[in-house]
Design an enzyme around this catalytic site. Structure first.
Site, PDB file in Angstrom:
ATOM      1  N   ASP A  81       0.991  -1.311  -0.057  1.00 15.22           N
ATOM      2  CA  ASP A  81      -0.108   0.221  -0.072  1.00 15.22           C
ATOM      3  C   ASP A  81       0.758   0.975   0.117  1.00 15.22           C
ATOM      4  OD1 ASP A  81      -2.853   0.913   0.340  1.00 15.22           O
ATOM      5  OD2 ASP A  81      -2.087   1.860   1.972  1.00 15.22           O
ATOM      6  N   TYR A 136      -2.333  10.288   3.206  1.00 15.02           N
ATOM      7  CA  TYR A 136      -3.013  11.221   2.844  1.00 15.02           C
ATOM      8  C   TYR A 136      -2.940  12.503   2.512  1.00 15.02           C
ATOM      9  CZ  TYR A 136      -5.374   6.508   3.152  1.00 15.02           C
ATOM     10  OH  TYR A 136      -5.405   5.350   3.225  1.00 15.02           O
ATOM     11  N   HIS A 171      -7.054  -6.428  -2.046  1.00 17.37           N
ATOM     12  CA  HIS A 171      -5.896  -5.268  -1.730  1.00 17.37           C
ATOM     13  C   HIS A 171      -4.972  -5.820  -0.372  1.00 17.37           C
ATOM     14  CE1 HIS A 171      -4.162  -1.483  -1.504  1.00 17.37           C
ATOM     15  NE2 HIS A 171      -4.301  -1.058  -0.426  1.00 17.37           N
TER      16      HIS A 171
END
Length: 311
Positions: free
Chosen positions: A102, A229, A289
């Site tokens: 990720d 983020y 994922h």
């Protein structure tokens, strides 16, 4: 999992938790994503340690059992890379194999580009190495795209704050296990996309969830929202973005990341190899994922075969 050791080392003014298992000069550094933590690598640590590798899985600053920095909102990817280098120096480790998942893929490749003598090869799961420049796909996705929502200061804090940490992790694991990109409706928050009646993925147990929940209860989500983020647009001053070491990408065919605009074409039609010329790609037909937790035996075998071929 009981054999995994939990050590704490202090570098750069913070105390870091490092899970460790195995011995020897061949060291594997595992880098987690979000909402993951060191625990996401539990299956891989045991398998690689049994195969003769020394394995290390740190919690990043502000994650899990590692210290929260004094100003989490100022944490950067550059901090994460500097932390990793300082940890390796503290432990007397000169070179590592890096396995990343990720958003952990970004510090993995930054470590490789900025400190090429420290990395033997790189294995990434779920995300390829992409250009180190602002992400354009946000512009072509609706306002409810989860990254856009979490990029907005205060929005995710308010959304997550309605629930305990365990519920937040549960909802994100369910969302990220699907093959569609999490996109909320205009008047809906991301957490509202998962009903309380929806079961966990079959490979993710209530015990696993409780472990994650306890770790995020300790750390909270403030640093995790900052990195990744709110930090994707950092400038790292890298003039040569070409990765010179061998690399492997393990990609689940049901991973929602493949639905990001242009991502499937980027991976499948050679663009990814422009930045990483010595890149192998393996697709797992049923993979989501979280392939390292969903299909640990298969992923362990793929990682071991690749590392052994580059020792």
């Amino acid at each position: 999992m009981d054999q995994i050791q939990h050590n704490f080392i202090t570098v750069r003014g913070l105390k870091f938790h490092v899970a460790e298992l195995g011995e020897g000069s061949n060291v594997v550094l595992f880098l987690h994503g979000f909402p993951e933590i060191w625990y996401t690598w539990r299956h891989q640590m045991v398998a690689l340690a049994n195969a003769g590798f020394r394995t290390l899985a740190p919690d990043y600053r502000g994650y899990g059992l590692s210290d929260i920095p004094p100003e989490p909102e100022k944490t950067t990817f550059a901090d994460l890379v500097a932390d990793l280098v300082a940890m390796l120096d503290h432990l007397g480790i000169n070179k590592v194999f890096v396995v990343a998942k990720d958003f952990g893929v970004r510090p993995a490749y930054l470590l490789t580009l900025l400190h090429p003598h420290r990395v033997s090869c790189v294995v990434t799961l779920g995300v390829p190495h992409v250009p180190l420049e602002p992400r354009k796909y946000r512009e072509s996705l609706p306002e409810g795209f989860y990254i856009s929502r979490w990029n907005e200061p205060g929005r995710a804090e308010a959304d997550f704050g309605r629930f305990d940490a365990k519920t937040v992790v549960r909802n994100i694991y369910i969302l990220f296990s699907r093959s569609e990109i999490p996109i909320a409706d205009e008047k809906q928050e991301i957490m509202d996309m998962v009903d309380a009646s929806v079961p966990l993925p079959p490979w993710f147990t209530e015990e696993d969830l409780a472990t994650y929940g306890a770790l995020y209860e300790k750390s909270g989500f403030k640093t995790a929202l900052q990195v990744p983020y709110r930090s994707f647009d950092e400038d790292f001053g890298i003039t040569d973005p070409i990765v010179k070491v061998p690399a492997l990408l393990i990609m689940g065919c049901k991973d929602y990341v493949l639905k990001f605009p242009g991502m499937e074409e980027y991976i499948k039609f050679g663009k990814a190899k422009e930045l990483v010329p010595n890149l192998d790609i393996i697709y797992l037909p049923e993979g989501t994922h979280f392939v390292q937790e969903q299909s640990p035996e298969l992923v362990n075998e793929l990682i071991l075969d690749f590392l052994r071929s580059h020792m």
